[in-house]
Design an enzyme around this catalytic site. Sequence first.
Site, PDB file in Angstrom:
ATOM      1  NE  ARG A 129      -3.065   0.422   3.205  1.00  0.00           N
ATOM      2  CZ  ARG A 129      -2.441   0.621   4.374  1.00  0.00           C
ATOM      3  NH1 ARG A 129      -1.724   1.715   4.573  1.00  0.00           N
ATOM      4  NH2 ARG A 129      -2.539  -0.261   5.337  1.00  0.00           N
ATOM      5  CE  LYS A 149     -10.770   8.657 -18.978  1.00  0.00           C
ATOM      6  NZ  LYS A 149     -11.152   9.902 -18.319  1.00  0.00           N
ATOM      7  CG  ASP A 161      -8.184  16.708 -15.235  1.00  0.00           C
ATOM      8  OD1 ASP A 161      -7.443  16.104 -16.024  1.00  0.00           O
ATOM      9  OD2 ASP A 161      -9.286  16.260 -14.862  1.00  0.00           O
ATOM     10  CE1 TYR A 163     -14.852  12.187 -16.980  1.00  0.00           C
ATOM     11  CE2 TYR A 163     -14.470  12.196 -14.623  1.00  0.00           C
ATOM     12  CZ  TYR A 163     -14.765  11.508 -15.784  1.00  0.00           C
ATOM     13  OH  TYR A 163     -14.977  10.163 -15.739  1.00  0.00           O
TER      14      TYR A 163
HETATM   15  C1  LIG Z   1     -11.678  10.288 -17.044  1.00  0.00           C
HETATM   16  C2  LIG Z   1     -11.369  11.607 -16.468  1.00  0.00           C
HETATM   17  C3  LIG Z   1     -11.208  11.778 -15.089  1.00  0.00           C
HETATM   18  C4  LIG Z   1     -11.415  10.644 -14.097  1.00  0.00           C
HETATM   19  O1  LIG Z   1     -10.439   9.647 -14.221  1.00  0.00           O
HETATM   20  P1  LIG Z   1     -10.720   8.085 -13.939  1.00  0.00           P
HETATM   21  O2  LIG Z   1      -9.425   7.442 -14.302  1.00  0.00           O
HETATM   22  O3  LIG Z   1     -11.871   7.673 -14.800  1.00  0.00           O
HETATM   23  O4  LIG Z   1     -11.051   7.955 -12.494  1.00  0.00           O
HETATM   24  C5  LIG Z   1     -10.874  13.045 -14.626  1.00  0.00           C
HETATM   25  N1  LIG Z   1     -10.718  14.084 -15.472  1.00  0.00           N
HETATM   26  C6  LIG Z   1     -10.872  13.953 -16.802  1.00  0.00           C
HETATM   27  C7  LIG Z   1     -10.692  15.138 -17.689  1.00  0.00           C
HETATM   28  C8  LIG Z   1     -11.207  12.724 -17.348  1.00  0.00           C
HETATM   29  O5  LIG Z   1     -11.386  12.599 -18.671  1.00  0.00           O
END
Ligand SMILES: *Cc1c(COP(=O)(O)O)cnc(C)c1O
Length: 384
Positions: A51, A200, A175, A103
């Site tokens: 962890r 992504k 982000d 998001y």
């Molecule tokens: C998908 C996404 C998230 C969340 O991420 P997860 O890996 O699905 O938890 C946050 N911000 C953006 C812009 C995203 O496309």
Amino acid sequence: MAPKKLKFNSRTIHGGQHPDKAYGAVMPPVYFTSTYAQAKPGEHLGYEYSRSHNPTRTALQASLASIESGNYALAFASGMAAIDTVIKLLQPGDEVISTNDLYGGTYRIFTKVFAAYGITFHFVPMGDIDEVKKHVNANTKLLWVETPTNPLMQIIDIKAMSLIAKANNVLLAVDNTFASPYLQRPLELGADIVMHSATKYLGGHSDVVLGALALNDTALVERLAFIQNSSGSVPGPMDAFLVLRGIKTLHVRMQRHSENGRAVAEYLTSHPDVEKVYWPGFETHPNHEVAKAQMDDFGGMISFVHKDNSLDKAVAIVSALKIFTLAESLGGVESLAGHPASMTHASIPKEIREKTGVTDGLIRLSVGIEDSEDLISDLAQALG
Ligand SMILES: *Cc1c(COP(=O)(O)O)cnc(C)c1O
């Protein structure tokens, strides 16, 4: 260890990486272990319990730090787990300023989870710098930026936000999921924390869920690592391995995503039945100058609206696509289409959605790295 000064396209492959010490394995072994032998109590090789640390995760974190031009990175079970950890830096009474085009999952954790802990979130059009300044007060602790925004591809000026953050002793988190560090490196522009859904573009193959933070400040990474270890929001070693493998081709994929993105955006703009195309690479995009200044290219995320701008028409188009798969998510090698109002952004109330432009007719594309002629033919038949 590879030299620190490598260019980006080499850092994706070599950044923070070295052959495994035991047998010289070029790719880091997937360390499927929860615990580590100690010679005497407290005498170990830097690993006690998975962890807290795992060598495969450590290798990924070194790569993430390198490609984001940061001193440190932390890998998480998901992008949302990374966001959750950042917000847990805050106390009841603290305030956060964020964009109004966000998001859906981020909006949900802010408003449905953390608002109940006494944290206040303001959602403002961050393209308007005065609007952001107006909301800063003594309780403001964090600016949360997403750029390009999802799904309307607005561009927020990271440097301008960092000036506001520094002047008010507030943290700036960005982000960077949509851009990826190939297109934009927020730490170089003055951000304190970069966040990723590595699910992504970083992973890039739609086969893993993982999140990340990258940053420079030692005291801050220690606080974040403490929260993460306390909460346990860690990725498994196999997931860390998959993202590390994905990052090695990030630059090649992003180059093609950007080329195909341009081809598809230009095709859609020329289509007589398409009313509006959202893509920051167009000179007519309202924030094109900022995009050009802070991004190296414009990527493969595009949203558009058919001239009918209706739910029925949008559903008909996305259902007729054959190469674009109708699915949530983005950033994989394969092209995906989505309908934000009913899919990724369904958790945002309709009035709020429509006010920012996320109408029932909006379609979002994650343009993959297939042959762009095939992608354009597919859109042509679906629109026809
Ligand atoms: C998908 C996404 C998230 C969340 O991420 P997860 O890996 O699905 O938890 C946050 N911000 C953006 C812009 C995203 O496309």
